[in-house]
Every structure is written in structure tokens, then in C-alpha cells.
Design a protein around this motif. Structure first.
Motif, PDB file in Angstrom:
ATOM      1  N   GLU A  80       0.817  -1.208   0.000  1.00  0.00           N
ATOM      2  CA  GLU A  80       0.000   0.000   0.000  1.00  0.00           C
ATOM      3  C   GLU A  80       0.856   1.266   0.000  1.00  0.00           C
ATOM      4  O   GLU A  80       0.677   2.159  -0.831  1.00  0.00           O
ATOM      5  CB  GLU A  80      -0.921   0.015   1.213  1.00  0.00           C
ATOM      6  CG  GLU A  80      -1.723   1.291   1.335  1.00  0.00           C
ATOM      7  CD  GLU A  80      -2.362   1.453   2.695  1.00  0.00           C
ATOM      8  OE1 GLU A  80      -3.143   2.411   2.829  1.00  0.00           O
ATOM      9  OE2 GLU A  80      -2.066   0.669   3.604  1.00  0.00           O
ATOM     10  N   THR A  81       1.787   1.344   0.939  1.00  0.00           N
ATOM     11  CA  THR A  81       2.598   2.559   1.050  1.00  0.00           C
ATOM     12  C   THR A  81       3.503   2.739  -0.169  1.00  0.00           C
ATOM     13  O   THR A  81       3.747   3.869  -0.594  1.00  0.00           O
ATOM     14  CB  THR A  81       3.444   2.559   2.329  1.00  0.00           C
ATOM     15  OG1 THR A  81       4.257   1.391   2.355  1.00  0.00           O
ATOM     16  CG2 THR A  81       2.574   2.627   3.555  1.00  0.00           C
ATOM     17  N   GLY A  82       3.982   1.655  -0.724  1.00  0.00           N
ATOM     18  CA  GLY A  82       4.850   1.758  -1.892  1.00  0.00           C
ATOM     19  C   GLY A  82       4.104   2.220  -3.125  1.00  0.00           C
ATOM     20  O   GLY A  82       4.566   3.100  -3.852  1.00  0.00           O
ATOM     21  N   VAL A  83       2.942   1.642  -3.368  1.00  0.00           N
ATOM     22  CA  VAL A  83       2.177   2.011  -4.559  1.00  0.00           C
ATOM     23  C   VAL A  83       1.637   3.430  -4.425  1.00  0.00           C
ATOM     24  O   VAL A  83       1.731   4.230  -5.359  1.00  0.00           O
ATOM     25  CB  VAL A  83       1.027   1.004  -4.797  1.00  0.00           C
ATOM     26  CG1 VAL A  83       0.082   1.500  -5.878  1.00  0.00           C
ATOM     27  CG2 VAL A  83       1.600  -0.350  -5.183  1.00  0.00           C
ATOM     28  N   LEU A  84       1.077   3.762  -3.273  1.00  0.00           N
ATOM     29  CA  LEU A  84       0.526   5.107  -3.086  1.00  0.00           C
ATOM     30  C   LEU A  84       1.628   6.167  -3.019  1.00  0.00           C
ATOM     31  O   LEU A  84       1.396   7.322  -3.378  1.00  0.00           O
ATOM     32  CB  LEU A  84      -0.331   5.165  -1.824  1.00  0.00           C
ATOM     33  CG  LEU A  84      -1.621   4.334  -1.871  1.00  0.00           C
ATOM     34  CD1 LEU A  84      -2.367   4.429  -0.556  1.00  0.00           C
ATOM     35  CD2 LEU A  84      -2.502   4.747  -3.030  1.00  0.00           C
ATOM     36  N   GLY A  85       2.805   5.770  -2.561  1.00  0.00           N
ATOM     37  CA  GLY A  85       3.921   6.707  -2.485  1.00  0.00           C
ATOM     38  C   GLY A  85       4.717   6.805  -3.760  1.00  0.00           C
ATOM     39  O   GLY A  85       5.646   7.599  -3.863  1.00  0.00           O
ATOM     40  N   GLY A  86       4.383   5.985  -4.757  1.00  0.00           N
ATOM     41  CA  GLY A  86       5.080   6.039  -6.029  1.00  0.00           C
ATOM     42  C   GLY A  86       6.413   5.311  -6.052  1.00  0.00           C
ATOM     43  O   GLY A  86       7.182   5.448  -6.987  1.00  0.00           O
ATOM     44  N   GLN A  87       6.703   4.543  -5.013  1.00  0.00           N
ATOM     45  CA  GLN A  87       7.941   3.769  -4.971  1.00  0.00           C
ATOM     46  C   GLN A  87       7.585   2.312  -5.226  1.00  0.00           C
ATOM     47  O   GLN A  87       6.874   1.694  -4.442  1.00  0.00           O
ATOM     48  CB  GLN A  87       8.614   3.918  -3.613  1.00  0.00           C
ATOM     49  CG  GLN A  87       8.993   5.347  -3.294  1.00  0.00           C
ATOM     50  CD  GLN A  87       9.517   5.486  -1.887  1.00  0.00           C
ATOM     51  OE1 GLN A  87       9.510   4.548  -1.104  1.00  0.00           O
ATOM     52  NE2 GLN A  87       9.972   6.683  -1.550  1.00  0.00           N
ATOM     53  N   PHE A  88       8.093   1.781  -6.306  1.00  0.00           N
ATOM     54  CA  PHE A  88       7.687   0.439  -6.715  1.00  0.00           C
ATOM     55  C   PHE A  88       8.707  -0.641  -6.413  1.00  0.00           C
ATOM     56  O   PHE A  88       8.470  -1.804  -6.675  1.00  0.00           O
ATOM     57  CB  PHE A  88       7.340   0.439  -8.210  1.00  0.00           C
ATOM     58  CG  PHE A  88       6.142   1.293  -8.506  1.00  0.00           C
ATOM     59  CD1 PHE A  88       4.882   0.878  -8.163  1.00  0.00           C
ATOM     60  CD2 PHE A  88       6.299   2.533  -9.102  1.00  0.00           C
ATOM     61  CE1 PHE A  88       3.773   1.667  -8.419  1.00  0.00           C
ATOM     62  CE2 PHE A  88       5.204   3.338  -9.368  1.00  0.00           C
ATOM     63  CZ  PHE A  88       3.939   2.894  -9.026  1.00  0.00           C
ATOM     64  N   GLY A  89       9.849  -0.285  -5.848  1.00  0.00           N
ATOM     65  CA  GLY A  89      10.876  -1.282  -5.523  1.00  0.00           C
ATOM     66  C   GLY A  89      10.436  -2.222  -4.416  1.00  0.00           C
ATOM     67  O   GLY A  89      10.510  -3.443  -4.545  1.00  0.00           O
TER      68      GLY A  89
END
Length: 107
Positions: free
Chosen positions: A67-76
Motif C-alpha cells: 500500500e505505502t509503496g504504490v501510493l507513495g510512487g515507490q515500486f521497488g
């Protein structure tokens, strides 16, 4: 611990939970006069989801990272979590199909 070693560990933890739980469950079925082979396959199917959760160490952390990665724009980080989930899923299914093969349902 590195990425690849965590993927391998997740796979084998999930595999071990399905195989071990099914084999020891079949011993319990034998002691209670139930058909061990049938119970072994049933248990392997029921243990798949629990093996997946146990291999990941709890699904909430994995879902939170996604959730935090996708919503934050970080996909790693989400891609890594998806790899961990896929590895555990494959371990569960390999264990299930090994049990079915040992019982003789797959030839």
C-alpha cells in the motif's frame, strides 16, 4: 538477509509447512482410525493458506508495504513483496502437489 535468500527461504518454509503438517496429520489420522491418505490430501489443501501466511511472517506487513509503496510512487519495495508472496505461494502449491503425487492422485 539478501533478497534472493529471503525468496528461497519463503519458498521452503511454505513447502515444509505443507509437507510436514500433512505427514504428521496423517499419523494422527491413522491413530484415530481415519483414512490417512485421504486426510493427508485434505490437510495439505487446508494448510496451503496457513503456510503462505507463516512463510511471509504475517500478511499485514506485506500488505502495508504494498500500500505505502504504490501510493507513495515507490515500486521497488512492492515488487519485492510480490516476489516473496509468489515464492511462498509456489512453495505451498509444490508441497500440495507432492502430497497428491505421494498419495497416488497424480500419475
Amino acid at each position: 538477509m539478501g533478497f534472493l535468500s529471503t525468496v528461497i527461504l519463503d519458498f521452503f518454509v511454505a513447502l515444509g509447512i505443507v509437507l510436514g503438517g500433512s505427514v504428521f496429520g496423517a499419523m494422527g489420522a491413522f491413530l484415530t482410525h481415519r483414512p490417512p491418505m485421504t486426510e493427508m490430501v485434505d490437510m495439505a489443501e487446508k494448510l496451503k493458506i496457513w503456510a503462505l501466511v507463516a512463510a511471509l511472517g504475517g500478511t499485514m506487513d506485506a500488505l502495508k508495504v504494498l500500500e505505502t509503496g504504490v501510493l507513495g510512487g515507490q515500486f521497488g519495495a512492492p515488487v519485492k513483496q510480490l516476489c516473496y508472496i509468489v515464492a511462498a505461494f509456489l512453495g505451498c502449491n509444490v508441497g500440495y502437489f507432492l502430497i497428491k503425487w505421494m498419495v497416488g492422485e497424480i500419475k
